[in-house]
Design an enzyme around this catalytic site. Structure first.
Site, PDB file in Angstrom:
ATOM      1  N   ARG A 171     -56.151   1.768 -34.424  1.00  0.00           N
ATOM      2  CA  ARG A 171     -55.978   1.604 -32.979  1.00  0.00           C
ATOM      3  C   ARG A 171     -57.321   1.331 -32.336  1.00  0.00           C
ATOM      4  NH1 ARG A 171     -52.124   4.094 -30.151  1.00  0.00           N
ATOM      5  NH2 ARG A 171     -52.968   2.718 -28.538  1.00  0.00           N
ATOM      6  N   GLY A 172     -57.289   0.967 -31.054  1.00  0.00           N
ATOM      7  CA  GLY A 172     -58.508   0.714 -30.297  1.00  0.00           C
ATOM      8  C   GLY A 172     -58.676  -0.759 -29.967  1.00  0.00           C
ATOM      9  N   ASN A 173     -59.680  -1.058 -29.105  1.00  0.00           N
ATOM     10  CA  ASN A 173     -59.936  -2.458 -28.787  1.00  0.00           C
ATOM     11  C   ASN A 173     -60.603  -3.153 -29.981  1.00  0.00           C
ATOM     12  OD1 ASN A 173     -62.764  -1.906 -28.714  1.00  0.00           O
ATOM     13  ND2 ASN A 173     -62.612  -1.262 -26.574  1.00  0.00           N
ATOM     14  N   GLN A 221     -63.570  -4.323 -30.574  1.00  0.00           N
ATOM     15  CA  GLN A 221     -64.883  -3.817 -30.976  1.00  0.00           C
ATOM     16  C   GLN A 221     -64.750  -2.492 -31.722  1.00  0.00           C
ATOM     17  OE1 GLN A 221     -64.064  -4.964 -27.976  1.00  0.00           O
ATOM     18  NE2 GLN A 221     -65.382  -6.745 -27.717  1.00  0.00           N
ATOM     19  N   THR A 222     -63.861  -1.630 -31.237  1.00  0.00           N
ATOM     20  CA  THR A 222     -63.655  -0.335 -31.891  1.00  0.00           C
ATOM     21  C   THR A 222     -63.105  -0.519 -33.304  1.00  0.00           C
ATOM     22  OG1 THR A 222     -63.241   0.752 -29.766  1.00  0.00           O
ATOM     23  CG2 THR A 222     -62.429   1.865 -31.731  1.00  0.00           C
ATOM     24  N   ARG A 223     -62.160  -1.421 -33.448  1.00  0.00           N
ATOM     25  CA  ARG A 223     -61.556  -1.656 -34.766  1.00  0.00           C
ATOM     26  C   ARG A 223     -62.573  -2.205 -35.757  1.00  0.00           C
ATOM     27  NH1 ARG A 223     -55.403  -3.864 -33.495  1.00  0.00           N
ATOM     28  NH2 ARG A 223     -55.105  -2.678 -31.593  1.00  0.00           N
ATOM     29  N   ARG A 280     -44.978  -5.163 -38.781  1.00  0.00           N
ATOM     30  CA  ARG A 280     -44.745  -6.548 -39.200  1.00  0.00           C
ATOM     31  C   ARG A 280     -45.788  -6.985 -40.228  1.00  0.00           C
ATOM     32  NH1 ARG A 280     -47.611 -10.723 -37.722  1.00  0.00           N
ATOM     33  NH2 ARG A 280     -48.592  -9.516 -36.061  1.00  0.00           N
ATOM     34  N   ARG A 281     -47.053  -6.713 -39.939  1.00  0.00           N
ATOM     35  CA  ARG A 281     -48.120  -7.092 -40.873  1.00  0.00           C
ATOM     36  C   ARG A 281     -48.014  -6.312 -42.178  1.00  0.00           C
ATOM     37  NH1 ARG A 281     -52.583  -6.964 -36.032  1.00  0.00           N
ATOM     38  NH2 ARG A 281     -52.514  -9.194 -35.485  1.00  0.00           N
ATOM     39  N   CYS A 311     -42.724  -4.748 -29.893  1.00  0.00           N
ATOM     40  CA  CYS A 311     -43.897  -5.278 -30.586  1.00  0.00           C
ATOM     41  C   CYS A 311     -44.253  -4.451 -31.819  1.00  0.00           C
ATOM     42  CB  CYS A 311     -45.084  -5.392 -29.649  1.00  0.00           C
ATOM     43  SG  CYS A 311     -45.656  -3.837 -28.985  1.00  0.00           S
ATOM     44  N   ARG A 334     -55.894  -5.370 -17.932  1.00  0.00           N
ATOM     45  CA  ARG A 334     -56.467  -4.229 -18.651  1.00  0.00           C
ATOM     46  C   ARG A 334     -57.973  -4.415 -18.713  1.00  0.00           C
ATOM     47  NH1 ARG A 334     -53.648  -4.557 -24.191  1.00  0.00           N
ATOM     48  NH2 ARG A 334     -54.793  -2.643 -24.621  1.00  0.00           N
ATOM     49  N   SER A 336     -60.227  -4.023 -21.385  1.00  0.00           N
ATOM     50  CA  SER A 336     -60.953  -4.369 -22.599  1.00  0.00           C
ATOM     51  C   SER A 336     -61.645  -5.719 -22.446  1.00  0.00           C
ATOM     52  CB  SER A 336     -59.996  -4.422 -23.795  1.00  0.00           C
ATOM     53  OG  SER A 336     -59.135  -5.543 -23.687  1.00  0.00           O
ATOM     54  N   LYS A 363     -47.492 -11.505 -26.448  1.00  0.00           N
ATOM     55  CA  LYS A 363     -46.821 -10.770 -27.527  1.00  0.00           C
ATOM     56  C   LYS A 363     -46.649  -9.288 -27.197  1.00  0.00           C
ATOM     57  CE  LYS A 363     -51.012  -9.901 -30.323  1.00  0.00           C
ATOM     58  NZ  LYS A 363     -50.980  -8.442 -30.317  1.00  0.00           N
ATOM     59  N   ASP A 364     -47.407  -8.775 -26.215  1.00  0.00           N
ATOM     60  CA  ASP A 364     -47.285  -7.362 -25.833  1.00  0.00           C
ATOM     61  C   ASP A 364     -46.133  -7.102 -24.872  1.00  0.00           C
ATOM     62  OD1 ASP A 364     -49.490  -6.706 -27.354  1.00  0.00           O
ATOM     63  OD2 ASP A 364     -50.891  -6.870 -25.688  1.00  0.00           O
TER      64      ASP A 364
END
Length: 530
Positions: free
Chosen positions: A150-152, A154-156, A132-133, A245, A10, A12, A80-81
């Site tokens: 959502r987002g990568n 940096q976005t988060r 889960r969290r 997931c 990917r 990111s 984990k994905d």
């Protein structure tokens, strides 16, 4: 190998770091490779919650299609994905060493309240799309409110800087890998035995075509078999529950220093359900996942009643866990506690580099004297229960033994290494076993002071509860002055010293991994009770 390998990834920053990491590992064994960036469904669709996306492989499907059509030779995934079952024709050929699987709570500095668990203000808004969290954090802090994120990376993080949330939760592994600067936030690291991570969190997976035997053999040179063994337990648990997931399921397995294996599992019905948790220990990973799965079957009988030798708040973690399962509670302390000093010489505290608390009682009696603690003085606690008690006085522990093991002696050894040659002040009970003091080196100066004593009550009365939880050796002594254990009653002990008192009477018992309410809930759930 003569050919130059094409690594699919990917786009990111984190995904590229992961692919570059594998590229470098391949270069170490003399194999040349290059990267090919591929967009996935999860990257393109940003407006939906993860559990609303169709299927289970929304961060991996496109990479796998490129593998199957031989457009790339291998794909690098965050393990984990990945769905628990590979598409026909593909296999995981290698896994990386494991980065720290802890969760990272990143808090806007205006929203910090260190007196509360996780250092987060009341009713804070937390950004995460992980069920889960959400389920596990709500069990620790039922006042929290959650908003999808959502987002990568940096976005988060930018959304937090823009104050769209009071805090966000991310995997520590990703932050560590790209060395993101988060110095403008308050960071709260949550160990994997407190908020249990996603299966295989912190591990990279290298996926190839099943028919590419030459590449499979080559990748064994960078394959971490020990990591593969423990995450196989986690992934099989996920598979047995048919979870993806986005499922509110966490599982974390690790090898112990003595060559055994231990695992923590958390499962909830949905993101608002109070999760059931289980701690498991085994000599090998063989059959471990199946045993975990069996414990979570709904037809399994749990005890109908519990006796505990201390007061229990119905809104506490254990109180809410017992209420969920309609377990009746008989909660009463069998001892009285009295202070042994009423004034503290400030000169003594000025000498201390460290103050070590081995119980909530020690913390409460110490702070009742309104001590003057220098900024240089660091604070240490035995475990999570004492750590929470310390927060009520506006202090955060610099050392906590909650992740180090069941035995106080093991925690004492680690603490002794840390404070070697320094001065340690230890407020304690008059009848303390002195486990910490006995572990400290001769070069360490110990200021040892009894702050309180316990007095055993007479005629405390018998309980008919199916499970008896003893919280101290003094409570054990008080109960067994007049009473015996009935057939079928089971004993759980908080703390190693309490366990020794039960052991001296030749009685079987269960010792939770952590001497707190989370550990107790795990121990109750793990009992074999018919």
């Amino acid at each position: 190998m003569n050919r130059k390998l094409i690594i699919g990834t990917r786009g990111s920053q984190l995904a590229l770091w992961q692919a570059e990491f594998i590229k470098a590992r391949l270069a170490d064994i003399g194999v040349e490779s290059e990267l090919k960036v591929i967009k996935t469904q999860g990257d393109i669709i940003q407006h939906l919650r993860l559990d609303k996306l169709e299927g289970k492989g929304f961060f991996t499907k496109e990479l796998e299609e490129e593998l199957l059509t031989a457009q790339i030779d291998l794909a690098v995934h965050s393990h984990k994905d990945l769905p628990t079952v590979n598409p026909p024709g593909l296999i995981i050929a290698a896994v990386s060493e494991r980065e720290d699987p802890s969760e990272l709570l990143i808090v806007h500095k205006d929203c910090v309240d260190i007196k509360k668990r996780l250092s987060l203000k009341h009713n804070a808004s937390v950004g995460t799309s992980s069920n889960r969290r959400k389920a596990q954090l709500l069990s620790l802090r039922p006042d929290l409110e959650f908003t999808d994120l959502r987002g990568n990376l940096q976005t988060r993080v930018q959304k937090l800087r823009d104050e769209k949330y009071d805090a966000i939760v991310l995997a520590k592994a990703g932050i560590s890998r790209i060395e993101m600067d988060l110095s403008d936030f308050h960071m709260e690291e949550i160990p994997p035995i407190e908020v249990i991570p996603a299966p295989a969190q912190g591990v990279l997976a290298v996926q190839i075509r099943e028919t590419d035997q030459e590449l499979f053999d080559l990748l064994q040179k960078i394959h971490d078999k020990n990591v593969a063994d423990v995450i196989a337990v986690e992934r099989k648990v996920l598979n047995l529950f048919d979870g993806g997931c986005h499922a509110p399921l966490g599982c974390y397995c690790r090898e112990t220093d003595d060559g055994q294996y231990e695992a923590w599992t958390s499962i909830a019905e949905d993101n608002e359900d109070f999760p059931n948790r289980l701690y498991t220990r085994a000599e090998s990973t063989n059959g471990m996942a199946d045993r975990i799965f069996a414990k979570f079957q709904k037809e399994r009988k749990l005890p109908s009643s519990v006796f505990i030798t201390r007061d229990l708040d119905e809104n506490s973690y254990l109180g809410r866990y017992l209420a969920k399962h309609n377990i009746q509670v008989d909660a009463r302390s069998l001892i009285k506690i009295y202070p042994t000093i009423n004034k503290l010489d400030s000169f003594i505290l000025k000498r201390a580099d460290w103050i070590f608390f081995n119980s909530k009682n020690a913390i409460e009696h110490f702070f009742k004297l309104e001590p003057w603690i220098l900024k240089k003085t660091k604070l240490a606690v035995l475990g999570r229960g004492s750590e929470d008690a310390l927060r009520k006085y506006g202090r955060v522990a610099d050392f906590s033994g909650d992740n180090l093991g069941i035995k106080t002696e093991d925690i004492a050894k680690e603490f002794a290494k840390l404070v070697d040659g320094q001065t340690v002040f230890i407020p304690r009970a008059k009848d303390s076993l002195m486990s910490i003091q006995n572990a400290l080196t001769p070069e360490t100066t110990v200021i040892d002071m009894p702050f309180y004593e316990t007095v055993v009550q007479e005629n405390v009365g018998k309980t008919n509860a199916e499970v008896l939880i003893f919280t101290s050796p003094s409570n054990v002594m008080a109960y067994f002055q007049e009473n015996l254990i009935d057939p079928g009653q089971k004993i759980i002990c908080i703390g190693h010293s309490t366990a020794k008192a039960i052991e001296a009477m030749g009685l079987p018992y269960t010792l939770p991994f952590t001497p707190d309410e989370i550990g107790l809930s795990e121990a109750i759930f793990g009992l074999d009770y018919e």
